[in-house]
Each structure stands twice: as C-alpha cells, then as structure tokens.
Design an enzyme around this catalytic site. Structure first.
Site, short mmCIF file in Angstrom:
data_model
loop_
_atom_site.label_atom_id
_atom_site.label_comp_id
_atom_site.label_asym_id
_atom_site.label_seq_id
_atom_site.Cartn_x
_atom_site.Cartn_y
_atom_site.Cartn_z
N GLY A 19 2.93 1.08 3.44
CA GLY A 19 3.56 -0.13 3.93
C GLY A 19 3.07 -1.36 3.21
N CYS A 20 3.40 -2.53 3.77
CA CYS A 20 3.07 -3.80 3.15
C CYS A 20 2.02 -4.56 3.97
CB CYS A 20 4.33 -4.66 3.03
SG CYS A 20 5.59 -3.97 1.94
N LYS A 70 -1.54 -5.52 8.06
CA LYS A 70 -1.01 -4.37 7.33
C LYS A 70 -0.09 -3.57 8.24
CE LYS A 70 -3.80 -0.98 5.98
NZ LYS A 70 -4.75 -0.24 5.11
N GLY A 93 0.82 -1.20 0.00
CA GLY A 93 0.00 0.00 0.00
C GLY A 93 0.85 1.25 0.00
N GLY A 94 0.18 2.38 0.17
CA GLY A 94 0.90 3.64 0.12
C GLY A 94 1.82 3.86 1.30
N ASP A 146 -12.10 5.78 -1.88
CA ASP A 146 -10.98 5.16 -2.60
C ASP A 146 -11.37 3.76 -3.06
OD1 ASP A 146 -8.46 5.10 -3.74
OD2 ASP A 146 -7.49 4.33 -1.92
#
Length: 435
Positions: A161-162, A177, A158-159, A274
């Site tokens: 992190g993972c 996350k 993601g923006g 989003d």
C-alpha cells in the site's frame, strides 16, 4: 528473660530456706511437749484417723512426714521452674531463628536486587519484547486527517500500500501507512509491526502513534519524518546534494545505534531483516530512524535457521539467501550496503541492460581496498570534502560488514564505536572540528 530467671531462682531459694527452717524448728521441739506441736498433731490425726502411736513415735513420724512432704513440694516447684525456663528458652530460640531467617531473606533479597541492577547495567537496560499499548484510531479520523486519502498526500509506497501525510487533531503531523488486506501475509506483517513498535522506545526507531483496522484495510500511524527516506535523498531528484560528508556519517551512526538497540538491548534480540535506505527515515534535522518492521523477527541468543526468505535484492546477506541462515550478522551485511550507498552514491543493484544487473558490493569491493582508486569512486557530491584518513576508515568498515563469511563481519556495536569519532560533536559524535 534473664531477670525472669533470677526472680524464679530467688523464690526457689527462699522457699527452700523457709521450708528448711520450719523443719529444723519442728525437729528441735519434737523431744519436748511444746504446745506448738499440738495444732500440727491435730491436723495429722484428723487426716490420718487410723494411726495410733505413742507420744515420741508420733513426734518422730510427723517430723519425717513433714520432711517428705517438703521435699516433694520443693522438687515439684523446682521441676515446674525448670520446665518453665526450658519453655521460655525454646520460645526465645524460635524467635531468634525467625529473626535470623528474615535477616537472611532480606540479605538474599538485597543481594538479588544488587545482582539484578548489575545485570541491568551490563545489558544496558535490555527491553523485553512484549506487546505494549497501542492507540486505536477510527477510520473516519484517519480519513479526515489524510483528506480522504488523496493522491496528493502520498509520500511513499510499499509492497502492500501507500503512505500518506496526515494532520491529526491538535495539528499533530503524522504519516499513515495504508495496508490493503489482500492476503494473510499482509495481515501478518501488519500485526507483527504493530506488536513490535508498540514496545520499542529508542530515538533511532520510528515512533508508533497508533493503528486501525477495517475489513479491507489496516492502518499504521507513525510520527512524520519531514525529510523522507534516505533512498529519496540519495537517489531522488536532489541526488544527495543536501547530504554532506558529516551528515552522511551522522545518518550511518544513527542507523547503527538503532540496530544496536535491536540486537543488544532487546530480549530476545530483534533482526530487522529488511534494512535498506528506503526504510531509513530522516526528520527535519536529518536524524535517522529505522522503520518498517513487518518482516522483523525476534530470535533467541542462538539465532534460527530456515526462516522464510524475505528481504530486498542487493541487501540480503549471502548465507541467508543461499542457506536460509538468519542472524544479527544479516543486518550487519545490509548496513554495510547502506554504508556503501552513503559513500558512493550508487544504488545497491544497478541495471546494466534489461537482462543484466550489477551488485554494488561486487562492483565496489576490488576498488574499496585500493587507496589509489577509492577517492575516484566516491560520490561526486562529497568528493574532496573529507579527511582521507576518515574515508579509508569508513571504506574498511564497509568492506568488513559485507564479507561473505558472517563470522568475519563485526558486531554492530563495534561498527558504532568506530563511527562515533568520525561524527562531529554537534551531530552526536565526538569529533571536534578545527576552524
């Protein structure tokens, strides 16, 4: 109360009768020198020593005085009885008044409860958005569950992190996350998502298992969705080969149900802001769930303007992009883009050259309304596998959802009702397939 009044009335009449009888006897015997007068005369003279009269006058005076005393006693008794009865009547009236008020209050409460239940039915159990309970994990537990956050356990990025695949205690599978707290925006999105997901309860919204916070990182623990995201299924190595026409319609229906929950059943309504194929996750049975609520906002019924622009290029509605106007119709636009992805198998924005991009909406719109061209632009994986009538219906629905003018777009509830007849009963719709 009635029996008490009759009892006092009987005593009063009895007293009048006895008093009258006594006076009658006294008056009739006053002319003679009957021995029965003597005790009364002695009594009167004892308490009236100053009175000296003749025998006849004394008898007449005593008779009159006794009559006066009797009248006074009778009047006093009658007054006391009337006063007592009046007090009883006032008490009884007050009790009745309280009873009526209580009855009215109970009736009012019953009516209020009825109206609340009716309102609940009309709003289909709207969920008030308040912060709910969130299980807190310690860092060591998450570190152990992810194998110290090994790269081999990364299932998404993601923006901030993972996302890691994890195995918690009791062999519970989860997705964690990891958000790097590099900015206030990252912290704000983390807290916003945890607050919202802790309250949501819907089969098409990702479930929150817990969270954790460290100095440099924050963690959100979700249920694991085995099939990953819709973006991976459509645009990954498999190129949508596992997604049949009916499965794609099921995914669209599940997503619409999730959006309807946010728009219609939450109070205040929630705008995801989003929605995109990478935020639609699929479980082992291809049930779809909306995820990633870091940018989601709660709005009042009138919506809000001038909210900071956020979203993903290709999914952002024109009015939000140009004027900053955000409503539930902004999510409907994004849903229309996802519907086009399912229909055409193309990304929302495609690069034609390093310096030039093409919007899926711009490219597809002229062909979607042309029935002769539409079958030729459908994703080759599902081409010729659906009823053309259903294909035209879905294309028309997508065209409505991506209209530039928000007022021309349908409500997500209308979209949902249009999709239900296109999904087989076995997949959650009402379509009955003929063998």
């Amino acid at each position: 109360m009635r029996e008490l009044f009759l009892h006092f009335q009987f005593l009063f009449l009895l007293k009048i009768f006895v008093t009258t009888k006594f006076f009658t006897v006294s008056a009739s015997s006053s002319s003679s020198s009957s021995p029965s007068i003597a005790p009364v005369y002695t009594f009167m003279t004892t308490y009236s020593p100053g009175i000296q009269m003749g025998s006849g006058e004394e008898h007449r005076f005593n008779a009159h005085k006794k009559l006066l005393i009797g009248l006074i006693i009778s009047s006093s008794s009658l007054g006391l009885i009337i006063l007592f009865c009046f007090g009883c009547w006032v008490y009884k009236r007050n009790q009745c008044s309280k009873s009526i008020n209580n009855s009215d209050a109970e009736s009012g409460n019953s009516f209020t409860l009825f109206m609340r239940r009716l309102s609940s039915i009309k709003t289909q159990r709207r969920t008030t958005i308040n912060k709910g309970y969130v299980q807190c994990f310690d860092f060591k537990t998450l570190e152990k569950a992810t194998g110290s956050f090994k790269d081999s356990n990364v299932i998404g990025k993601g923006g901030f992190g993972c996302v890691y695949k994890a195995s918690l205690d009791n062999n519970v599978k989860a997705a964690i996350k990891k958000i790097e707290n590099v900015s206030q925006e990252a912290k704000r999105e983390f807290q916003n998502e945890v607050d919202l997901l802790s309250k949501f309860q819907h089969s098409n919204i990702i479930s929150l298992l817990g969270s954790a916070s460290e100095i440099n990182s924050s963690f959100i623990v979700y249920e694991l969705m085995e099939k990953g995201s819709l973006d991976e299924q459509l645009h990954g190595p498999s190129r949508g080969s596992a997604l049949t026409w009916h499965v794609r319609m099921k995914i669209a229906l599940d997503t619409a149900r999730g959006l309807e929950y946010l728009h219609e059943h939450c109070l205040p309504p929630v705008i995801h802001r989003d929605l995109k194929s990478s935020n639609i996750l699929l479980d082992s049975s291809f049930n779809a769930k909306i995820s990633d609520f870091g940018l989601a906002v709660s709005l009042d019924v009138h919506g809000k303007n001038n909210i900071k622009l956020s979203g993903t290029l290709g999914y952002v509605a024109p009015e939000y992009l140009l004027d900053g106007k955000l409503t539930d119709k902004s999510d409907v636009y994004a849903f229309g883009v996802v519907l086009l992805e399912l229909l055409l198998g193309r990304r929302p924005v495609e690069k034609l050259s390093p310096a030039q991009c093409q919007s899926l909406v711009t490219w597809a719109m002229p062909q979607l309304t042309d029935r002769s061209k539409l079958p030729n632009i459908v994703d080759p994986v599902i081409k010729d596998t659906m009823d053309l009538k259903h294909l035209y219906q879905v294309a028309a629905m997508a065209v409505l959802c991506v209209q530039p003018e928000p007022s021309y777009r349908p409500l997500i509830t209308d979209v949902l009702h249009s999709l239900v007849p296109l999904v087989p009963v076995e997949l959650g719709g009402t379509l009955r397939l003929t063998r």
